[in-house]
Design an enzyme around this catalytic site. Sequence first.
Site, short mmCIF file in Angstrom:
data_model
loop_
_atom_site.label_atom_id
_atom_site.label_comp_id
_atom_site.label_asym_id
_atom_site.label_seq_id
_atom_site.Cartn_x
_atom_site.Cartn_y
_atom_site.Cartn_z
N TRP A 140 51.99 73.17 -12.33
CA TRP A 140 52.34 71.74 -12.27
C TRP A 140 52.09 71.07 -13.62
O TRP A 140 52.92 70.28 -14.09
CB TRP A 140 51.51 71.05 -11.18
N GLY A 147 56.24 71.82 -6.17
CA GLY A 147 54.89 71.75 -5.63
C GLY A 147 54.23 70.39 -5.77
O GLY A 147 53.10 70.20 -5.32
N ASP A 148 54.92 69.43 -6.35
CA ASP A 148 54.37 68.09 -6.53
C ASP A 148 54.43 67.32 -5.22
O ASP A 148 55.50 67.20 -4.60
CB ASP A 148 55.18 67.35 -7.61
N LEU A 149 53.30 66.77 -4.78
CA LEU A 149 53.26 66.09 -3.49
C LEU A 149 54.15 64.86 -3.46
O LEU A 149 54.71 64.51 -2.42
CB LEU A 149 51.81 65.71 -3.15
#
Length: 233
Positions: free
Chosen positions: A164, A183-185
């Site tokens: 990230w 994968g970034d919320l």
Amino acid sequence: MGRRRFRDPFSADPRENGSRNLFLSMTPDDMVRARRMLMRRDPVLAPIIRKYGQCGIKTGREGDIFCGLVEAIVSQQLSTRAAATIYGRLRALLPNGGTPTPEAFIPLSDEQLRNVGLSRQKLGYLRDLSGKMLDGSINTDGLVQMSDDEIVAELTKIKGIGRWTVEMLLIFRLTRPDVFPAGDLGIVKAVQRAYNLRGTPDVKRLHRIAERWRPYRSVASWYLWASLESKGK
């Protein structure tokens, strides 16, 4: 009228894929092309782009890898606003107009760095990064000639730097056009909201949705993050 549901991506136009060297940083003209292409290809993303206007990714910043890594480390697991506040406080401690350099961290005490809001873990990451830059363990000179995947592989060897963190460097410092941080919320939440998905999309579905945004997934990601700012994260 029923709730709008996401339909699987349109097939990509081969005339717009693979036609540019993706190792190059974006220019302002690329940003304009990206907006037009994304609005044409994706009717869900189009109103978000119209609402937020010009993309906020700044071009011409690719010269300082260290500065970009520092900013990305500070931003780990924080909201955009909180990260900007802490990074601003950190820059206020530094000489040379507040530009982070490995040398600038040497005279700063742990207490000073903790007082700006850095966790002990991030403080350790920044100390380790600075030390390795100074002793030559990390050579960033050739990074701009590498592919995105090669840069990820090289920089994730450094303590505290995961995929990230490198993706943020690729988007906001090297301004690579086709990075998608699945994968970034924030990206996960923004896609779920924008496409009215009932459940949280997994990585496979996110990548399937993002296929229509190639070769400008970095720009699409910025607009997705922007869409969260007005609603709160």
